[in-house]
Design an enzyme around this catalytic site. Sequence first.
Site, PDB file in Angstrom:
ATOM      1  N   ASP A   1      22.965   7.923 -16.425  1.00  0.00           N
ATOM      2  CA  ASP A   1      22.612   8.944 -15.439  1.00  0.00           C
ATOM      3  C   ASP A   1      22.421   8.327 -14.061  1.00  0.00           C
ATOM      4  O   ASP A   1      23.000   8.788 -13.080  1.00  0.00           O
ATOM      5  CB  ASP A   1      21.319   9.664 -15.876  1.00  0.00           C
ATOM      6  CG  ASP A   1      21.458  10.242 -17.265  1.00  0.00           C
ATOM      7  OD1 ASP A   1      22.267  11.155 -17.432  1.00  0.00           O
ATOM      8  OD2 ASP A   1      20.786   9.745 -18.186  1.00  0.00           O
TER       9      ASP A   1
ATOM     10  N   TYR B   1      25.675   0.571 -28.223  1.00  0.00           N
ATOM     11  CA  TYR B   1      24.417   1.056 -28.793  1.00  0.00           C
ATOM     12  C   TYR B   1      24.156   0.272 -30.073  1.00  0.00           C
ATOM     13  O   TYR B   1      25.008  -0.501 -30.519  1.00  0.00           O
ATOM     14  CB  TYR B   1      24.525   2.553 -29.097  1.00  0.00           C
ATOM     15  CG  TYR B   1      24.857   3.387 -27.879  1.00  0.00           C
ATOM     16  CD1 TYR B   1      23.960   3.482 -26.819  1.00  0.00           C
ATOM     17  CD2 TYR B   1      26.071   4.053 -27.775  1.00  0.00           C
ATOM     18  CE1 TYR B   1      24.256   4.237 -25.686  1.00  0.00           C
ATOM     19  CE2 TYR B   1      26.376   4.813 -26.642  1.00  0.00           C
ATOM     20  CZ  TYR B   1      25.469   4.891 -25.615  1.00  0.00           C
ATOM     21  OH  TYR B   1      25.780   5.628 -24.493  1.00  0.00           O
TER      22      TYR B   1
ATOM     23  N   GLN C   1      25.745  -3.532 -10.838  1.00  0.00           N
ATOM     24  CA  GLN C   1      26.989  -2.795 -11.151  1.00  0.00           C
ATOM     25  C   GLN C   1      28.254  -3.510 -10.688  1.00  0.00           C
ATOM     26  O   GLN C   1      29.255  -3.521 -11.402  1.00  0.00           O
ATOM     27  CB  GLN C   1      26.952  -1.405 -10.515  1.00  0.00           C
ATOM     28  CG  GLN C   1      26.285  -0.374 -11.387  1.00  0.00           C
ATOM     29  CD  GLN C   1      26.408   1.025 -10.808  1.00  0.00           C
ATOM     30  OE1 GLN C   1      26.489   1.202  -9.587  1.00  0.00           O
ATOM     31  NE2 GLN C   1      26.391   2.029 -11.653  1.00  0.00           N
TER      32      GLN C   1
ATOM     33  N   GLU D   1      29.479   6.830 -20.490  1.00  0.00           N
ATOM     34  CA  GLU D   1      30.509   7.372 -19.603  1.00  0.00           C
ATOM     35  C   GLU D   1      30.933   6.419 -18.522  1.00  0.00           C
ATOM     36  O   GLU D   1      32.121   6.236 -18.252  1.00  0.00           O
ATOM     37  CB  GLU D   1      29.964   8.606 -18.880  1.00  0.00           C
ATOM     38  CG  GLU D   1      29.781   9.776 -19.756  1.00  0.00           C
ATOM     39  CD  GLU D   1      29.271  10.940 -18.954  1.00  0.00           C
ATOM     40  OE1 GLU D   1      29.570  11.040 -17.755  1.00  0.00           O
ATOM     41  OE2 GLU D   1      28.544  11.747 -19.537  1.00  0.00           O
TER      42      GLU D   1
ATOM     43  N   SER E   1      30.492   3.052 -17.943  1.00  0.00           N
ATOM     44  CA  SER E   1      31.166   1.791 -18.280  1.00  0.00           C
ATOM     45  C   SER E   1      32.559   2.087 -18.841  1.00  0.00           C
ATOM     46  O   SER E   1      33.484   1.293 -18.662  1.00  0.00           O
ATOM     47  CB  SER E   1      30.329   0.956 -19.256  1.00  0.00           C
ATOM     48  OG  SER E   1      30.027   1.690 -20.416  1.00  0.00           O
TER      49      SER E   1
HETATM   50  O1  TRH Z   1      23.834   3.345 -20.523  1.00  0.00           O
HETATM   51  P1  TRH Z   1      24.747   4.329 -21.133  1.00  0.00           P
HETATM   52  O2  TRH Z   1      24.734   4.390 -22.571  1.00  0.00           O
HETATM   53  O3  TRH Z   1      24.463   5.741 -20.517  1.00  0.00           O
HETATM   54  C1  TRH Z   1      24.499   6.924 -21.280  1.00  0.00           C
HETATM   55  C2  TRH Z   1      25.759   7.701 -21.015  1.00  0.00           C
HETATM   56  O4  TRH Z   1      26.084   7.879 -19.671  1.00  0.00           O
HETATM   57  C3  TRH Z   1      25.639   9.044 -21.679  1.00  0.00           C
HETATM   58  O5  TRH Z   1      26.761   9.824 -21.405  1.00  0.00           O
HETATM   59  C4  TRH Z   1      24.388   9.719 -21.197  1.00  0.00           C
HETATM   60  O6  TRH Z   1      24.284  10.950 -21.744  1.00  0.00           O
HETATM   61  C5  TRH Z   1      23.229   8.870 -21.614  1.00  0.00           C
HETATM   62  O7  TRH Z   1      23.331   7.616 -20.965  1.00  0.00           O
HETATM   63  C6  TRH Z   1      21.904   9.496 -21.303  1.00  0.00           C
HETATM   64  O8  TRH Z   1      26.264   4.000 -20.707  1.00  0.00           O
HETATM   65  P2  TRH Z   1      27.040   4.128 -19.328  1.00  0.00           P
HETATM   66  O9  TRH Z   1      27.324   5.536 -18.988  1.00  0.00           O
HETATM   67  O10 TRH Z   1      28.184   3.238 -19.428  1.00  0.00           O
HETATM   68  O11 TRH Z   1      26.054   3.562 -18.232  1.00  0.00           O
HETATM   69  C7  TRH Z   1      25.762   2.221 -18.103  1.00  0.00           C
HETATM   70  C8  TRH Z   1      25.581   1.876 -16.640  1.00  0.00           C
HETATM   71  O12 TRH Z   1      25.043   0.577 -16.522  1.00  0.00           O
HETATM   72  C9  TRH Z   1      26.892   1.878 -15.872  1.00  0.00           C
HETATM   73  O13 TRH Z   1      26.678   2.354 -14.562  1.00  0.00           O
HETATM   74  C10 TRH Z   1      27.267   0.415 -15.831  1.00  0.00           C
HETATM   75  C11 TRH Z   1      25.906  -0.204 -15.710  1.00  0.00           C
HETATM   76  N1  TRH Z   1      25.785  -1.588 -16.153  1.00  0.00           N
HETATM   77  C12 TRH Z   1      25.460  -2.542 -15.225  1.00  0.00           C
HETATM   78  O14 TRH Z   1      25.334  -2.219 -14.022  1.00  0.00           O
HETATM   79  N2  TRH Z   1      25.281  -3.823 -15.633  1.00  0.00           N
HETATM   80  C13 TRH Z   1      25.452  -4.214 -16.917  1.00  0.00           C
HETATM   81  O15 TRH Z   1      25.281  -5.404 -17.236  1.00  0.00           O
HETATM   82  C14 TRH Z   1      25.826  -3.221 -17.875  1.00  0.00           C
HETATM   83  C15 TRH Z   1      26.042  -3.618 -19.301  1.00  0.00           C
HETATM   84  C16 TRH Z   1      25.979  -1.918 -17.459  1.00  0.00           C
END
Ligand code: TRH
Length: 382
Positions: free
Chosen positions: A19, A197, A259, A277, A279
């Site tokens: 989010d 996860y 990021q 979403e 990543s």
């Molecule tokens: O963390 P997530 O599992 O987030 C999830 C999903 O968005 C899901 O759809 C939502 O409903 C839920 O949260 C509540 O996975 P996502 O979306 O990939 O987000 C991870 C964020 O973290 C993304 O912006 C990339 C960032 N990131 C970093 O900045 N550094 C890192 O080392 C890693 C592993 C990720």
Amino acid sequence: MPAGQRWDIFCTVIDNYGDIGITWRLARQLVAEYGIRVRLWVDDLESFRHIRPEIVPALDSQNFCGVEVRRWLTPFPPAEPAEIVIEALACHLPEQYEQAMASRQVKPLWLNLEYLSAEDWVTGCHGLPSPHPRLPLTKYFFMPGYVVGTGGVLKESWLIRRRDAFLADAGAIDAFWRGLGIPAASPDEVRLSLFSYESLAIESLFAAWASGTQLIRCLVPAGKALADVDRFFGRAGVSVGDRLERGKLTVHILPMLDQDSYDRLLWACDGNFVRGEDSLVRAMWAGKPLVWQAYRQEDAAHRPKVEALLDLYCTGLDEADALALRRFWLLWNDDGDVGPAWPEFWSRRDRWPEQAADWQTRLDRVGDLAANLVKFCNEKSE
Ligand code: TRH
């Protein structure tokens, strides 16, 4: 769009980093590429700090990259609503703020920015109005997506240029690995990032890698997957900086990166396991072989989302490639025994870059999410 237009983006952190990851990325792009004045209201600055280490959780207001980051307090402080208001990813605006919007002579344009999905119904909902039950306000659904007729996915104007410059610069790649305390890449090893996860499938994947013929270096960001790493290696409490080895497999536990560094990790690896979403979309733009794990929902409600993306993503692949990809992704999402499916999937790795490039072309046809959002707002404000 009027110069200096003001947008308010609201984000609650339900769980994980998606989010805040998505709303921050969007806010930053709107400022940098459209000169929009953005306030990003966030209820959990601690989580934000994981992907943007400069964030100070105790501050009510702070500025980064031109974005005004505001702590979303309860009760919500009096604030003049912006001209465009984004209610992101199933959060709900504070009642006081809705009242303030309704009392303005020219009502703000109010958008509900939804989750990304490949499902068919997304196109039908994109742009639909939803009148407020009590107040003189209308909210519009803005649906990210992968096909024309949806809002697209996030992609900054600099992304591909920066990716290609990085990949063309061996010194920058070496420095990146050195900064993480990881040896430079060698031609006889395969390097994979694994952002996941909790999953029983990790054990079977690691077992296959450890007993295979190929050297595998797997980079696991700290977080939910560590308990599974522990279980495989018979350890308790692996943590950032640890390096674990069994057979052909070496695992490094990484800190959460900011990021932009995470993008570099995706670019520099030979393949990427991603989740949620944001990543996922970043891995799509990285163009390396990717495996997606959907955000888990009760009663396997995430399963149709995986199937829907597979249907789109596999278009154009020959049957055997599509089958190998489907099989691996589905097993991964079902916590299945992925070990036997890995060799078949990975043996086709030379084909995935072409597939990735084709997919990127298809995404470009939809237009990027920020551009589509700005266009939508301009049209509705006319
Ligand atoms: O963390 P997530 O599992 O987030 C999830 C999903 O968005 C899901 O759809 C939502 O409903 C839920 O949260 C509540 O996975 P996502 O979306 O990939 O987000 C991870 C964020 O973290 C993304 O912006 C990339 C960032 N990131 C970093 O900045 N550094 C890192 O080392 C890693 C592993 C990720």
